[in-house]
Motif scaffolding. Structure first.
Motif, mmCIF file in Angstrom:
data_model
loop_
_atom_site.group_PDB
_atom_site.id
_atom_site.type_symbol
_atom_site.label_atom_id
_atom_site.label_comp_id
_atom_site.label_asym_id
_atom_site.label_seq_id
_atom_site.Cartn_x
_atom_site.Cartn_y
_atom_site.Cartn_z
ATOM 1 N N TRP A 10 23.910 -0.182 -7.131
ATOM 2 C CA TRP A 10 22.728 0.915 -7.468
ATOM 3 C C TRP A 10 22.656 1.959 -6.521
ATOM 4 C CZ3 TRP A 10 19.443 0.004 -11.624
ATOM 5 C CH2 TRP A 10 19.354 -1.225 -12.038
ATOM 6 N N ASN A 11 22.605 3.316 -6.891
ATOM 7 C CA ASN A 11 22.422 4.518 -6.323
ATOM 8 C C ASN A 11 20.826 4.339 -5.925
ATOM 9 O OD1 ASN A 11 21.466 7.079 -5.357
ATOM 10 N ND2 ASN A 11 23.487 7.562 -6.189
ATOM 11 N N ARG A 12 20.687 4.202 -4.681
ATOM 12 C CA ARG A 12 19.295 3.994 -4.141
ATOM 13 C C ARG A 12 18.557 5.345 -3.723
ATOM 14 N NH1 ARG A 12 17.865 -0.985 -5.856
ATOM 15 N NH2 ARG A 12 19.319 -2.458 -5.000
ATOM 16 N N LYS A 13 18.721 6.482 -4.479
ATOM 17 C CA LYS A 13 18.135 7.845 -4.022
ATOM 18 C C LYS A 13 16.899 7.969 -4.864
ATOM 19 C CE LYS A 13 22.057 9.814 -2.164
ATOM 20 N NZ LYS A 13 23.346 9.112 -2.855
ATOM 21 N N GLY A 14 16.370 6.929 -5.731
ATOM 22 C CA GLY A 14 15.490 6.975 -6.635
ATOM 23 C C GLY A 14 14.178 6.905 -5.681
ATOM 24 N N LEU B 253 29.851 17.837 -17.352
ATOM 25 C CA LEU B 253 30.801 19.056 -16.842
ATOM 26 C C LEU B 253 30.626 18.718 -15.249
ATOM 27 C CD1 LEU B 253 30.999 22.051 -19.039
ATOM 28 C CD2 LEU B 253 33.021 20.306 -18.616
ATOM 29 N N TYR B 254 31.282 17.694 -14.838
ATOM 30 C CA TYR B 254 30.869 16.989 -13.620
ATOM 31 C C TYR B 254 32.295 16.797 -12.697
ATOM 32 C CZ TYR B 254 28.405 13.224 -10.978
ATOM 33 O OH TYR B 254 27.860 12.667 -10.008
ATOM 34 N N TRP B 255 32.323 16.292 -11.874
ATOM 35 C CA TRP B 255 33.569 16.097 -10.743
ATOM 36 C C TRP B 255 34.885 15.870 -11.794
ATOM 37 C CZ3 TRP B 255 31.286 11.342 -7.996
ATOM 38 C CH2 TRP B 255 30.209 11.793 -7.155
ATOM 39 N N GLY B 256 36.007 16.491 -11.261
ATOM 40 C CA GLY B 256 37.426 16.247 -11.870
ATOM 41 C C GLY B 256 37.689 16.618 -13.102
ATOM 42 N N ALA C 136 32.589 9.208 -12.275
ATOM 43 C CA ALA C 136 31.227 9.781 -12.051
ATOM 44 C C ALA C 136 30.423 8.914 -11.372
ATOM 45 C CB ALA C 136 30.806 9.887 -13.703
ATOM 46 N N ASP C 137 29.233 9.373 -10.534
ATOM 47 C CA ASP C 137 28.314 8.489 -9.907
ATOM 48 C C ASP C 137 27.155 7.830 -11.027
ATOM 49 O OD1 ASP C 137 26.889 7.195 -7.962
ATOM 50 O OD2 ASP C 137 26.019 9.046 -7.280
ATOM 51 N N TRP C 138 27.686 7.467 -12.093
ATOM 52 C CA TRP C 138 26.676 6.525 -12.985
ATOM 53 C C TRP C 138 27.590 5.543 -13.618
ATOM 54 C CZ3 TRP C 138 27.654 11.884 -14.257
ATOM 55 C CH2 TRP C 138 28.439 11.848 -15.417
ATOM 56 N N GLU D 230 21.557 20.454 -2.772
ATOM 57 C CA GLU D 230 21.834 20.455 -1.232
ATOM 58 C C GLU D 230 21.447 19.119 -0.701
ATOM 59 O OE1 GLU D 230 23.095 22.747 1.077
ATOM 60 O OE2 GLU D 230 22.755 20.979 2.225
ATOM 61 N N TYR D 231 22.318 18.623 0.121
ATOM 62 C CA TYR D 231 21.939 17.127 0.546
ATOM 63 C C TYR D 231 21.990 17.244 2.233
ATOM 64 C CZ TYR D 231 21.927 14.933 -3.947
ATOM 65 O OH TYR D 231 21.761 14.290 -5.177
ATOM 66 N N LEU D 232 21.509 18.295 2.670
ATOM 67 C CA LEU D 232 21.737 18.207 4.253
ATOM 68 C C LEU D 232 20.562 17.354 4.683
ATOM 69 C CD1 LEU D 232 22.179 19.649 6.945
ATOM 70 C CD2 LEU D 232 20.373 21.066 6.549
ATOM 71 N N ASN E 69 27.825 20.947 -13.237
ATOM 72 C CA ASN E 69 27.142 20.361 -11.894
ATOM 73 C C ASN E 69 28.248 20.353 -10.708
ATOM 74 O OD1 ASN E 69 24.845 18.972 -10.438
ATOM 75 N ND2 ASN E 69 26.582 17.397 -10.296
ATOM 76 N N GLU E 70 27.850 20.898 -9.628
ATOM 77 C CA GLU E 70 28.843 20.871 -8.552
ATOM 78 C C GLU E 70 30.292 21.128 -8.689
ATOM 79 O OE1 GLU E 70 28.037 17.387 -6.499
ATOM 80 O OE2 GLU E 70 26.160 18.080 -5.793
ATOM 81 N N THR E 71 30.477 22.256 -9.257
ATOM 82 C CA THR E 71 32.283 22.502 -9.312
ATOM 83 C C THR E 71 32.519 23.644 -8.726
ATOM 84 O OG1 THR E 71 31.431 23.971 -11.401
ATOM 85 C CG2 THR E 71 31.847 21.619 -11.821
HETATM 86 C C1 GCB Z 1 25.193 14.651 -6.254
HETATM 87 C C2 GCB Z 1 25.568 14.504 -7.843
HETATM 88 C C3 GCB Z 1 24.766 13.094 -8.291
HETATM 89 C C4 GCB Z 1 24.812 12.169 -7.301
HETATM 90 C C5 GCB Z 1 24.352 12.539 -6.093
HETATM 91 C C6 GCB Z 1 24.496 11.403 -5.012
HETATM 92 O O1 GCB Z 1 25.544 15.717 -5.952
HETATM 93 O O2 GCB Z 1 25.311 15.627 -8.654
HETATM 94 O O3 GCB Z 1 25.274 12.907 -9.702
HETATM 95 O O4 GCB Z 1 24.506 10.833 -7.845
HETATM 96 O O5 GCB Z 1 25.101 13.735 -5.595
HETATM 97 O O6 GCB Z 1 23.372 10.526 -4.899
HETATM 98 O O7 GCB Z 1 25.209 11.652 -4.047
#
Ligand code: GCB
Length: 556
Positions: A530-534, A335-338, A137-139, A437-439, A374-376
């Motif tokens: 760190w995930n920098r999308k903050g 309920l996330y990836w995998g 998971a991305d956390w 959507e991450y376009l 989420n995204e399944t």
């Molecule tokens: C997503 C996920 C989220 C991620 C994010 C990302 O689609 O739902 O958990 O952290 O993208 O940063 O890629």
């Protein structure tokens, strides 16, 4: 530490809390000279040697009751322990709980004494293929007893559950109705129960039937509805026999009509943001009212009336504070990836996690949406799994809206249409269609947002449940240079322009309020874990895009 998860070093079960009887005795573990961990708290943030630990740790805590009352019942309550917790009291094994984010109890009435009780809890945060969440998971996988532990004393017969909500059908009536459902547990049921709401001059007695599960309605004159503008809470007291519970409850309705979300009958646009249950300044799971105040304060400043509590149940403090501050919430389980969709045991786990979440929060006015995934990808096993889960969630709580973050058709076959379409079969089961959507970040550059549009097919409201991109706070450049605040800001401007045109757009929760810890994000000098999308850095500094979103929300 018990990295091999043996539960007993040298052959003696840890739960026994064994100590050598004399100098010749052999016991190969010991708590007394062991290390101390704070509870609540993730262990990784507490000791450098535990930074990336995944395995078992045994906790011991002594407690006194002072005087165990005959006829009372006692429980150990754990707010959350990630991921499997094996609980014992005074050497007696009580059970094993699975699921890292929801509360659970074990009864200890028959194994306690006045003083010198000990509870031993083994927590294992290893990741597993048949767990929820699954292996990746991305956390960050904060291990340990991350939320509060309590010893609870109740009368022999007690109020085990209550669900109190405004009857939607009476929303426009001068005298409204409040639906009450009570569950009373224990051998000797009282004949009567009582509900008191002093401010509404409600003081009503009802007969308790043989099952202990009762449903009734009370009439409320001059009731002030709960809303973000007026988060009015009423003190509600329930009495049954010797038990008495008080809570602060708000009354509102939430429903959809065509493409609109109606709060108290009025269309609402959900100005939201996604959130992880972390205090980034401490690099730990959030676990206090102060932690909740920090992030809800930021969200208010951003202009939000809504938050997506991603991707698992957050601490109860934040939900209670949202009730007080007037912030609407989306809640979900991981309920996330995998996920092993074809495994019936996993479906059981999903139901258990959801019911623990719903029973915790279904009296909170702020909580309006249960999201089931989420995204399944829509494969048959997953479709069956989620359809059954959707029915299950509605069977416990028919008052809230259901959603799920869905994938577009193009994600499955990859063709670069200018119109994104959505035909995920689970959407039939949902009240709101949500999309991530991450376009402009994953694939393409932000200017491509200009050429895209969305076609949803169903007459339902739409929430953009994620969009965004990464930026290192303080890193500047032109708007095409990745990781700069300028790139992220440009992406926000283009994305908002694209989503704002969706027919039926009822809200959005960009990804994400603050940078959060993630072992998937290792780019040195930029991510460093760190995930920098903050929109806010882990040190609490705002990035440019924060103000862009703020301006958009001010205009809505
Ligand atoms: C997503 C996920 C989220 C991620 C994010 C990302 O689609 O739902 O958990 O952290 O993208 O940063 O890629």
């Amino acid at each position: 530490m018990d990295p091999y998860d043996t539960g007993g070093m040298g052959g003696t079960p840890v739960m026994r809390n064994a100590m050598p009887n004399d100098k010749s005795d052999r016991v190969e573990y010991g708590f007394t000279a062991g290390k101390t961990l704070w509870v609540p708290g993730g262990w990784n943030a507490q000791k450098p040697e535990l930074s990336f630990y995944e395995g078992t740790i045994w906790y011991r805590q002594y407690f006194d009751i002072e005087k165990v009352q005959q006829g009372k019942r006692y429980f150990i309550y754990v707010g959350a322990a990630n991921y499997i917790a094996t609980v014992s009291c005074n050497g007696k094994r009580l059970g094993k709980h699975e699921g890292g984010f929801t509360p659970f109890c074990y009864e200890i009435t028959n194994c306690i004494r006045d003083n010198g009780n000990f509870v031993i809890i083994g927590v294992n945060n290893s990741r597993g293929a048949d767990y929820i969440p699954s292996k990746v998971a991305d956390w960050f996988n904060h291990g340990g007893i991350t939320r509060e532990v309590k010893v609870v004393e109740v009368p022999a017969t007690f109020i085990n559950n209550y669900f109190i909500a405004l009857d939607k059908a009476t929303l426009h009536d001068k005298t409204k109705k409040i639906d009450v459902a009570l569950e009373i547990s224990g051998a000797k049921r009282p004949d009567k129960a009582r509900i008191v709401i002093p401010e509404l001059k409600i003081n009503q007695e009802v007969a308790v039937n043989a099952t202990g599960a009762i449903k009734f309605t009370v009439s409320a004159k001059n009731l002030q509805l709960w809303s973000p503008e007026n988060p009015k809470l009423y003190t509600v007291t329930i009495e049954a026999g010797d038990d008495r519970i008080s809570d602060e409850i708000g009354f509102r309705t939430i429903e959809t009509k065509g493409k609109q979300i109606l709060l108290n009958g009025n269309p609402v646009f959900l100005k939201g943001i996604c959130l992880h249950d972390e205090n980034p300044l401490r690099g730990d799971r959030a676990n206090s009212v102060d932690d909740a105040k920090l992030v809800l304060g930021w969200a208010k400043e951003l202009g939000c009336n809504f938050i997506r509590l991603a991707h698992y149940p957050h601490q109860e403090n934040i939900v209670r504070l949202a009730d007080k501050m007037g912030i609407l919430l989306w809640e979900e389980i991981p309920l996330y990836w995998g996920i092993q969709w074809g495994n019936p045991e996993v479906l059981k786990k999903a139901k258990a996690q959801f019911s623990e979440l719903i029973y915790r929060d279904y009296n909170r006015a702020s909580s309006i949406i249960w999201s089931i995934a989420n995204e399944t990808a829509p494969i048959p096993d997953r479709n069956r799994f989620l359809a059954e889960l959707a029915d299950y969630v509605r069977s416990i709580d028919p008052t809230r809206l259901l959603s799920a973050a869905c994938k577009k058709d193009q994600e499955l076959d990859g063709h670069p249409d200018s119109v994104y379409t959505y035909n995920d079969p689970i959407m039939e089961k949902l009240d709101i269609i949500s999309l991530n959507e991450y376009l402009g970040w994953y694939g393409g550059l932000p200017n491509e947002c200009r050429n895209k549009s969305f076609k949803m097919g169903l007459d339902k409201p739409v929430i953009v449940s994620e969009f965004g991109g990464g930026a290192l706070q303080g890193l500047h450049g032109d708007s095409l240079t990745r990781w700069t605040e300028e790139f992220q800001d440009y992406l926000y401007k283009e994305s908002i322009g694209m989503f704002d045109k969706i027919d039926g757009l009822a809200g959005m929760t960009p990804w994400i309020l603050a940078d959060f810890m993630s072992p998937l994000r290792q780019l040195p000098g930029i991510q460093d874990g760190w995930n920098r999308k903050g929109l806010i850095s882990e040190k609490g500094f705002k990035k440019k895009a924060f103000y862009t979103l703020q301006r958009y929300y001010l205009s809505k």
